[in-house]
Design a protein around this motif. Structure first.
Motif, short mmCIF file in Angstrom:
data_model
loop_
_atom_site.label_atom_id
_atom_site.label_comp_id
_atom_site.label_asym_id
_atom_site.label_seq_id
_atom_site.Cartn_x
_atom_site.Cartn_y
_atom_site.Cartn_z
N PRO A 49 0.80 -1.22 0.00
CA PRO A 49 0.00 0.00 0.00
C PRO A 49 0.84 1.28 0.00
N LEU A 50 2.11 1.18 0.44
CA LEU A 50 3.00 2.34 0.46
C LEU A 50 4.11 2.16 -0.57
N TYR A 125 -0.04 2.02 9.00
CA TYR A 125 -0.48 2.75 7.81
C TYR A 125 -1.42 3.92 8.10
N LYS A 130 -1.08 10.13 3.07
CA LYS A 130 -1.58 9.48 1.85
C LYS A 130 -0.68 9.72 0.65
N SER A 133 1.43 6.82 -0.51
CA SER A 133 0.73 5.60 -0.95
C SER A 133 1.08 5.27 -2.40
#
Length: 177
Positions: A49-50, A125, A130, A133
Motif C-alpha cells: 500500500p506504500l 499505515y 496518503k 501511498s
C-alpha cells in the motif's frame, strides 16, 4: 533536502548544455519521458500500500521501536519509554510526537510504531500520509511525456516575435571604478 537542485540539473545536462537550445530541450524532454516510463512501471508492479521508500522507512522505525514501552495518558496521548526513561509524548489525534520526526516526515516514527504494537495493530499505515501511498505514486506518473514530433509539422502562429540576444559592450580591463 540537502541536494542543490541546480547542481543536480547541471550534472544531468552537462553534455547537452553545449548543444543548441532546441536540442537541449529535446534532451530534457526525452529524459523525462524515460523517467516517467520507468517510474510508471515500478509503481504498477508495487503490491504494497506504500511506496518502497516509505515501506523501508516504516520498517526501520518499527525495528527501532522493539525495546520501547508505552504508558497511556489519554485515549489519544501516550508516553513512550526507552531504557526506563521517558523518550517522547505522542498525540495520535493531532499526529504529533515530541521527537518532531512524525510531523516532519509524516511517516509514523518509532514512538508511534511502539503505540501501534501496544494497541495490537498489524501496521502503522493509518499514521502515514496518503502522499506516500502507491495509489498517489501511480497517479503522479500516470500521464505520458509525448514526443514533440518533426519541427516542420509544428503549428506556426502569426504573431511570432524574434528576440535577439543583447548586445554586449566590451569591458575595460582592470578594476571598475
Amino acid at each position: 533536502m540537502t541536494t542543490n537542485i541546480a547542481e543536480s540539473f547541471n550534472a544531468l545536462a552537462r553534455h547537452a548544455r553545449k548543444l543548441p537550445v532546441v536540442m537541449l530541450i529535446e534532451f530534457l524532454r526525452s529524459t523525462l519521458q524515460k523517467w516517467f516510463y520507468c517510474r510508471r512501471n515500478m509503481a504498477d508492479t508495487c503490491t504494497h500500500p506504500l511506496t518502497p521508500w516509505a515501506e523501508e522507512k516504516l520498517a526501520n522505525h518499527i525495528h527501532k521501536s522493539a525495546n520501547m514501552i508505552v504508558k497511556p495518558i489519554t485515549v489519544d496521548r501516550y508516553e513512550v519509554y526507552s531504557s526506563g526513561r521517558p523518550v517522547a509524548i505522542v498525540n495520535l489525534a493531532t499526529k504529533e510526537c515530541s521527537c518532531k520526526k512524525f510531523q516532519l516526515s509524516q511517516i509514523a516514527c518509532a514512538h508511534v510504531a511502539t503505540i501501534a504494537r501496544f494497541q495490537n495493530l498489524s501496521n502503522c499505515y493509518p499514521w502515514v500520509n496518503k502522499y506516500y501511498s502507491t495509489e498517489y505514486w501511480k497517479a503522479v506518473y500516470q500521464e505520458a511525456v509525448e514526443p514533440l514530433g518533426d519541427p516542420s509539422e509544428w503549428v506556426q502562429t502569426e504573431d511570432i516575435c524574434i528576440v535577439n540576444p543583447p548586445q554586449m559592450q566590451q569591458r575595460r580591463s582592470g578594476r571598475p571604478s
